[in-house]
Design an enzyme around this catalytic site. Structure first.
Site, PDB file in Angstrom:
ATOM      1  N   MET A  93     -27.013  26.508  58.843  1.00 28.27           N
ATOM      2  CA  MET A  93     -26.521  27.862  58.805  1.00 28.27           C
ATOM      3  C   MET A  93     -26.389  27.540  60.470  1.00 28.27           C
ATOM      4  O   MET A  93     -26.939  26.854  61.361  1.00 28.27           O
ATOM      5  CB  MET A  93     -26.843  28.744  58.972  1.00 28.27           C
ATOM      6  N   CYS A 115     -32.910  31.446  51.191  1.00 30.05           N
ATOM      7  CA  CYS A 115     -32.588  32.041  53.058  1.00 30.05           C
ATOM      8  C   CYS A 115     -33.240  33.351  52.372  1.00 30.05           C
ATOM      9  O   CYS A 115     -32.473  34.052  51.883  1.00 30.05           O
ATOM     10  CB  CYS A 115     -30.995  31.997  53.219  1.00 30.05           C
ATOM     11  N   GLY A 127     -39.638  19.568  54.856  1.00 33.28           N
ATOM     12  CA  GLY A 127     -40.945  19.524  55.249  1.00 33.28           C
ATOM     13  C   GLY A 127     -41.101  18.129  55.611  1.00 33.28           C
ATOM     14  O   GLY A 127     -41.653  16.779  55.164  1.00 33.28           O
ATOM     15  N   GLY A 163     -33.527  18.665  55.834  1.00 33.16           N
ATOM     16  CA  GLY A 163     -33.062  18.832  55.918  1.00 33.16           C
ATOM     17  C   GLY A 163     -32.528  18.946  58.144  1.00 33.16           C
ATOM     18  O   GLY A 163     -31.998  18.083  58.526  1.00 33.16           O
TER      19      GLY A 163
END
Length: 327
Positions: free
Chosen positions: A11, A92, A205, A225
């Protein structure tokens, strides 16, 4: 089955400008949009929400919702915008997302999830995937995860992205949920052993080439990410060392190729800082990183950035560290 590496939906990070920027570094990476709510797709400015510059990389739209009919209608709309896949957010943990009955809280209602995926897969020709967690709150056992994934598969999901942490829905913030629950990669490996013929992607991770290669021995793909958002040129190492691509652009090449995009987008009224904020980490870990960040903060990442300064981007890139640019 082809092994994949993808950039996670984040996001306020993986918007269409970030997707294009990352595509300039890596041609093999699979890219995901930030989460977009089904109701917003139906009632909002579809072109603003869904359009993006077409690239050779596969791009997946991540959608959020819990109303099967809304999700089905949104999936029909999405088909016309050039995405390769639609991903349902089931991971989420944000309190705002929970309040609207999206994300990880839906793990508590597998029958509702099944109905959502069934209507989505019937309404669209695009493949449907899910992104979820290994569990939630006190629920963290393999049998639950296996059953949950089987339910989504039976309903039409074709790919399963698993964040190897459970979601603590009541006690932790969204940020804490990214770090505090321990990573349990073995549960995802076990899931792949059970679903041998299905595409299982691991997330959570993953920070190094060694991490990527180790995971790819046991699952079908990895999703990364924050490690890429904060250091986007990590993708160049992935191109070289995972995809064996020797023709990787320099940082200078990336910025040169980004400038025409900046000019076209700003001519449409896009604010310069909405694009340039994604380039802050381009020199992460290099000698010129601090100079680059200072330049952006003073000239490019402010609300009313001067478009004339676009012409001077390459001058600043050369000043940042000429030696780096030739690597």
């Amino acid at each position: 089955m082809i092994k994949t590496v993808s950039v996670a939906p984040m996001m306020d990070c993986t918007d269409k400008h970030e997707i294009y920027f990352l595509s300039l570094i890596s041609k093999n990476i699979h890219l995901y949009t930030e989460m977009i709510v089904a109701n917003a797709i139906i009632r909002g400015d579809r072109n603003k929400l869904l359009s993006f510059k077409k690239i050779s990389n596969p791009v997946t739209l991540q959608i959020a919702g819990s109303d099967p009919n809304e999700l089905a209608e949104a999936c029909k709309i999405v088909e016309d915008f050039g995405y390769k896949e639609i991903n349902l957010n089931l991971g989420c943990p944000s309190k705002k997302v929970q309040k609207n009955k999206f994300g990880a809280c839906l793990m508590q209602e597998p029958n509702l999830v099944a109905k959502c995926i069934e209507t989505m897969s019937k309404s669209s020709n695009l493949p449907i995937s899910i992104k979820t967690r290994i569990g939630y709150n006190e629920v963290e056992d393999f049998n639950f995860l296996k059953s949950f994934v089987q339910t989504t598969k039976d309903s039409g999901a074709q790919k399963f992205i698993i964040h190897a942490r459970k979601a603590l829905l009541k006690r932790l913030t969204t940020k804490e949920n990214l770090n505090i629950p321990p990573l349990k990669y073995d549960i995802v490996y076990k899931l792949k052993n059970h679903f041998k013929d299905d595409e299982i992607i691991i997330n959570g991770g993953i920070k190094t080439i060694e991490d990527i290669n180790n995971h790819l021995l046991k699952v079908d793909g990895v999703m990364i990410g924050r490690a890429i958002y904060h250091s986007p040129y990590f993708l160049a190492d992935i191109e070289k060392k995972v995809f064996n691509n020797k023709n990787v652009p320099t940082r200078s090449d990336v910025m040169k190729n980004l400038i025409p995009y900046i000019q076209k987008e700003t001519a449409k009224g896009v604010q310069l800082n909405h694009i340039m904020r994604h380039t802050v980490g381009l020199f992460h870990g290099q000698n010129g990183s601090k100079i680059w960040k200072q330049y952006l903060s003073k000239n490019m990442c402010i609300r009313d950035a001067d478009l004339e300064k676009v012409n001077h981007i390459m001058d600043q890139v050369r000043k940042t560290d000429p030696i780096i640019l030739e690597r």
